[in-house]
Design an enzyme around this catalytic site. Structure first.
Site, PDB file in Angstrom:
ATOM      1  N   LYS A 256      47.663  36.340  36.677  1.00 16.33           N
ATOM      2  CA  LYS A 256      46.700  36.571  35.597  1.00 16.33           C
ATOM      3  C   LYS A 256      47.426  37.237  34.434  1.00 16.33           C
ATOM      4  O   LYS A 256      48.186  38.201  34.637  1.00 16.33           O
ATOM      5  CB  LYS A 256      45.562  37.476  36.074  1.00 16.33           C
ATOM      6  CG  LYS A 256      44.656  36.773  37.069  1.00 16.33           C
ATOM      7  CD  LYS A 256      43.470  37.600  37.467  1.00 16.33           C
ATOM      8  CE  LYS A 256      42.522  36.790  38.323  1.00 16.33           C
ATOM      9  NZ  LYS A 256      43.158  36.042  39.426  1.00 16.33           N
TER      10      LYS A 256
ATOM     11  N   ASP B 238      46.201  31.716  36.012  1.00 16.71           N
ATOM     12  CA  ASP B 238      44.763  31.731  36.279  1.00 16.71           C
ATOM     13  C   ASP B 238      44.001  31.886  34.959  1.00 16.71           C
ATOM     14  O   ASP B 238      44.537  32.427  33.993  1.00 16.71           O
ATOM     15  CB  ASP B 238      44.401  32.926  37.176  1.00 16.71           C
ATOM     16  CG  ASP B 238      44.833  32.739  38.622  1.00 16.71           C
ATOM     17  OD1 ASP B 238      45.246  31.633  39.001  1.00 16.71           O
ATOM     18  OD2 ASP B 238      44.743  33.730  39.385  1.00 16.71           O
TER      19      ASP B 238
ATOM     20  N   ARG C  88      44.436  23.158  37.017  1.00 15.74           N
ATOM     21  CA  ARG C  88      43.511  23.438  38.118  1.00 15.74           C
ATOM     22  C   ARG C  88      42.106  23.444  37.512  1.00 15.74           C
ATOM     23  O   ARG C  88      41.856  24.182  36.557  1.00 15.74           O
ATOM     24  CB  ARG C  88      43.808  24.799  38.738  1.00 15.74           C
ATOM     25  CG  ARG C  88      42.768  25.223  39.781  1.00 15.74           C
ATOM     26  CD  ARG C  88      42.873  26.701  40.142  1.00 15.74           C
ATOM     27  NE  ARG C  88      44.169  27.045  40.666  1.00 15.74           N
ATOM     28  CZ  ARG C  88      44.690  28.274  40.577  1.00 15.74           C
ATOM     29  NH1 ARG C  88      44.037  29.243  39.948  1.00 15.74           N
ATOM     30  NH2 ARG C  88      45.879  28.533  41.077  1.00 15.74           N
TER      31      ARG C  88
ATOM     32  N   GLY D  24      34.429  28.283  37.679  1.00 15.13           N
ATOM     33  CA  GLY D  24      34.441  29.471  36.812  1.00 15.13           C
ATOM     34  C   GLY D  24      33.763  30.624  37.534  1.00 15.13           C
ATOM     35  O   GLY D  24      32.677  30.453  38.098  1.00 15.13           O
TER      36      GLY D  24
ATOM     37  N   THR E  47      37.751  23.722  44.695  1.00 14.89           N
ATOM     38  CA  THR E  47      36.339  23.944  45.023  1.00 14.89           C
ATOM     39  C   THR E  47      36.152  23.955  46.529  1.00 14.89           C
ATOM     40  O   THR E  47      36.947  23.368  47.259  1.00 14.89           O
ATOM     41  CB  THR E  47      35.459  22.844  44.392  1.00 14.89           C
ATOM     42  OG1 THR E  47      34.089  23.104  44.701  1.00 14.89           O
ATOM     43  CG2 THR E  47      35.834  21.439  44.878  1.00 14.89           C
TER      44      THR E  47
ATOM     45  N   ARG F 146      34.128  36.983  45.071  1.00 15.76           N
ATOM     46  CA  ARG F 146      33.854  36.119  46.240  1.00 15.76           C
ATOM     47  C   ARG F 146      32.451  36.400  46.786  1.00 15.76           C
ATOM     48  O   ARG F 146      31.740  35.485  47.167  1.00 15.76           O
ATOM     49  CB  ARG F 146      34.890  36.337  47.359  1.00 15.76           C
ATOM     50  CG  ARG F 146      36.343  36.095  46.976  1.00 15.76           C
ATOM     51  CD  ARG F 146      36.692  34.686  46.570  1.00 15.76           C
ATOM     52  NE  ARG F 146      36.321  34.214  45.270  1.00 15.76           N
ATOM     53  CZ  ARG F 146      36.994  34.395  44.110  1.00 15.76           C
ATOM     54  NH1 ARG F 146      38.075  35.106  44.075  1.00 15.76           N
ATOM     55  NH2 ARG F 146      36.533  33.854  42.993  1.00 15.76           N
TER      56      ARG F 146
HETATM   57  P1  FDA Z   1      30.050  27.067  44.848  1.00 11.25           P
HETATM   58  O1  FDA Z   1      30.233  28.504  44.462  1.00 11.25           O
HETATM   59  O2  FDA Z   1      28.925  26.327  44.235  1.00 11.25           O
HETATM   60  O3  FDA Z   1      29.963  27.028  46.428  1.00 11.25           O
HETATM   61  C1  FDA Z   1      29.746  25.845  47.157  1.00 11.25           C
HETATM   62  C2  FDA Z   1      29.824  26.116  48.637  1.00 11.25           C
HETATM   63  O4  FDA Z   1      31.141  26.549  48.986  1.00 11.25           O
HETATM   64  C3  FDA Z   1      28.938  27.255  49.123  1.00 11.25           C
HETATM   65  O5  FDA Z   1      27.623  26.812  49.356  1.00 11.25           O
HETATM   66  C4  FDA Z   1      29.671  27.682  50.364  1.00 11.25           C
HETATM   67  O6  FDA Z   1      29.402  26.799  51.412  1.00 11.25           O
HETATM   68  C5  FDA Z   1      31.098  27.555  49.975  1.00 11.25           C
HETATM   69  N1  FDA Z   1      31.596  28.817  49.394  1.00 11.25           N
HETATM   70  C6  FDA Z   1      31.851  29.052  48.092  1.00 11.25           C
HETATM   71  N2  FDA Z   1      32.307  30.303  47.898  1.00 11.25           N
HETATM   72  C7  FDA Z   1      32.331  30.892  49.119  1.00 11.25           C
HETATM   73  C8  FDA Z   1      32.691  32.190  49.580  1.00 11.25           C
HETATM   74  N3  FDA Z   1      33.100  33.144  48.723  1.00 11.25           N
HETATM   75  N4  FDA Z   1      32.585  32.438  50.907  1.00 11.25           N
HETATM   76  C9  FDA Z   1      32.175  31.479  51.757  1.00 11.25           C
HETATM   77  N5  FDA Z   1      31.814  30.226  51.367  1.00 11.25           N
HETATM   78  C10 FDA Z   1      31.886  29.932  50.082  1.00 11.25           C
HETATM   79  N6  FDA Z   1      37.816  30.918  38.882  1.00 11.25           N
HETATM   80  C11 FDA Z   1      38.164  31.292  37.641  1.00 11.25           C
HETATM   81  O7  FDA Z   1      37.303  31.635  36.830  1.00 11.25           O
HETATM   82  N7  FDA Z   1      39.490  31.300  37.272  1.00 11.25           N
HETATM   83  C12 FDA Z   1      40.478  30.903  38.118  1.00 11.25           C
HETATM   84  O8  FDA Z   1      41.653  30.908  37.731  1.00 11.25           O
HETATM   85  C13 FDA Z   1      40.109  30.495  39.426  1.00 11.25           C
HETATM   86  N8  FDA Z   1      41.047  30.087  40.328  1.00 11.25           N
HETATM   87  C14 FDA Z   1      40.640  29.530  41.522  1.00 11.25           C
HETATM   88  C15 FDA Z   1      41.582  28.972  42.403  1.00 11.25           C
HETATM   89  C16 FDA Z   1      41.167  28.311  43.532  1.00 11.25           C
HETATM   90  C17 FDA Z   1      42.181  27.687  44.436  1.00 11.25           C
HETATM   91  C18 FDA Z   1      39.768  28.213  43.840  1.00 11.25           C
HETATM   92  C19 FDA Z   1      39.274  27.471  45.048  1.00 11.25           C
HETATM   93  C20 FDA Z   1      38.844  28.809  43.016  1.00 11.25           C
HETATM   94  C21 FDA Z   1      39.258  29.487  41.872  1.00 11.25           C
HETATM   95  N9  FDA Z   1      38.341  30.110  41.030  1.00 11.25           N
HETATM   96  C22 FDA Z   1      38.750  30.517  39.788  1.00 11.25           C
HETATM   97  C23 FDA Z   1      36.965  30.390  41.516  1.00 11.25           C
HETATM   98  C24 FDA Z   1      35.991  29.301  41.096  1.00 11.25           C
HETATM   99  O9  FDA Z   1      35.776  29.335  39.719  1.00 11.25           O
HETATM  100  C25 FDA Z   1      34.641  29.468  41.803  1.00 11.25           C
HETATM  101  O10 FDA Z   1      34.078  30.707  41.433  1.00 11.25           O
HETATM  102  C26 FDA Z   1      34.729  29.414  43.329  1.00 11.25           C
HETATM  103  O11 FDA Z   1      35.642  28.444  43.758  1.00 11.25           O
HETATM  104  C27 FDA Z   1      33.353  29.060  43.913  1.00 11.25           C
HETATM  105  O12 FDA Z   1      32.946  27.819  43.442  1.00 11.25           O
HETATM  106  P2  FDA Z   1      32.876  26.503  44.372  1.00 11.25           P
HETATM  107  O13 FDA Z   1      33.411  25.356  43.584  1.00 11.25           O
HETATM  108  O14 FDA Z   1      33.568  26.738  45.637  1.00 11.25           O
HETATM  109  O15 FDA Z   1      31.342  26.174  44.552  1.00 11.25           O
END
Ligand code: FDA
Length: 306
Positions: free
Chosen positions: A96, A130, A181, A185, A225, A288
């Site tokens: 970051k 990031d 990536r 968000g 994701t 998280r």
């Molecule tokens: P969403 O939050 O809608 O969740 C979908 C489903 O995934 C949930 O119903 C659950 O089943 C599962 N899930 C999600 N989060 C979980 C958790 N904490 N514990 C358990 N299960 C969970 N953001 C950002 O702003 N800047 C960045 O640089 C990054 N970098 C980054 C790297 C990587 C490798 C990942 C995977 C994510 C990021 N993020 C990020 C975070 C991203 O923006 C987002 O907040 C999270 O990935 C959660 O979004 P989802 O796409 O997983 O879907």
């Protein structure tokens, strides 16, 4: 509502003091954080690599306020890159810019970034910058491009699907052949600049993912994701358009949906796990929890049972 509260608390110093001294929270955080030391992170990376998963190591920390503290951050990143090479790990690093001093001085931050990029280049590995809150979007993209202009081909950055501006940003980055990536968000953003509703964020994610996967090489997409609908939409686009694995990878966070991570590998998709380590786990942990309030209820129930 709960998401907003948790994201507010992720930035509140008084809440950090309470939560970081709470044993149960520390134990919960261990689910998402490989450990406080580099050795613990390397051990996690070895196990993940043995299971066919690539890794990106993140030394936890952000919003550093004193210039002298950034030297330790740079040296930890350099030690991490050297350890990746010495251990023959399939790993990169993520960082970051506010951890490298962006809140203090942009020139200091860029000089620190260059030092990390040079070490990564020496060891033929890469660095992802990031994306933090929207206050930093312009600067992050500017410093990413400045690094590319200095000849660093081993740098990528992040685009957040919840920002309205991201379609235009992704289009420009695709034309530049960027390593991007895409995530939804993770910060608290006002409706003037970001979709407030999950269904609109999801639709934006799918649109941006499809457009980027279909853009010409060398544009490379990391599909970050845990959302099954997003993963399925990506798999479908990859299948329909026969996108080769050299053009994309899936990414997930350490400790989240490990069974799905293994399935992606078994299906032949390159998959990388973001492995955070270090003592500054509080804001990462709170983001998280904000993503999955079920984790918060689990923590509260466990505390009440004691
Ligand atoms: P969403 O939050 O809608 O969740 C979908 C489903 O995934 C949930 O119903 C659950 O089943 C599962 N899930 C999600 N989060 C979980 C958790 N904490 N514990 C358990 N299960 C969970 N953001 C950002 O702003 N800047 C960045 O640089 C990054 N970098 C980054 C790297 C990587 C490798 C990942 C995977 C994510 C990021 N993020 C990020 C975070 C991203 O923006 C987002 O907040 C999270 O990935 C959660 O979004 P989802 O796409 O997983 O879907």
């Amino acid at each position: 509502m709960l998401r907003r509260l948790l994201l507010y608390l992720s930035r509140a110093g008084w809440a950090r003091n309470i939560v970081t001294h709470w044993g149960l929270a520390r134990r919960m955080a261990r689910r998402f954080v490989a450990g406080e030391t580099l050795d613990e992170a390397l051990a996690a990376a070895r196990t993940l690599n043995a299971n066919g998963l690539w890794v990106t190591l993140d030394y936890l920390g952000e919003s550093v306020a004193r210039a002298e503290d950034t030297a330790e951050v740079v040296s930890t990143y350099r030690a991490t890159l050297e350890a990746i090479a010495a251990n023959g790990l399939q790993a990169s690093v993520s960082l970051k810019l506010t951890h490298l001093g962006l809140d203090i001085d942009e020139a200091l931050c860029f000089a620190n970034l260059r030092r990390v990029l040079e070490t990564a280049q020496q060891h033929s590995t890469s660095v992802t910058i990031d994306m933090e809150s929207s206050a930093y979007t312009d600067t992050t993209l500017r410093l990413y491009r400045a690094a590319r202009d200095c000849g660093f081909a081993n740098v990528g950055t992040v685009i957040q699907a919840y920002l309205y501006r991201s379609a235009a940003d992704m289009q420009a980055l695709a034309a530049e052949g960027a390593h991007i990536r895409l995530c939804k968000g993770a910060y608290l953003e006002p409706p003037e600049i970001a979709y407030p509703r999950k269904k609109d964020v999801d639709a934006s994610f799918v649109r941006l993912m499809q457009a980027y996967l279909l853009s010409p090489p060398p544009a490379y997409l990391c599909i970050a994701t845990h959302d099954e609908a997003m993963i399925r939409a990506a798999e479908e686009t990859i299948r329909q358009h026969a996108i080769p694995p050299a053009r994309y990878e899936f990414q997930m966070l350490y400790g989240i949906r490990p069974a799905r991570q293994a399935e992606l590998v078994a299906a032949g998709h390159p998959t990388r796990i973001y492995v955070p380590f270090g003592a500054a786990w509080y804001p990462y942990f709170m983001r998280r929890l904000a993503e999955r309030p079920a984790n918060l209820w689990f923590m509260v129930r466990s505390a009440l049972r004691r």
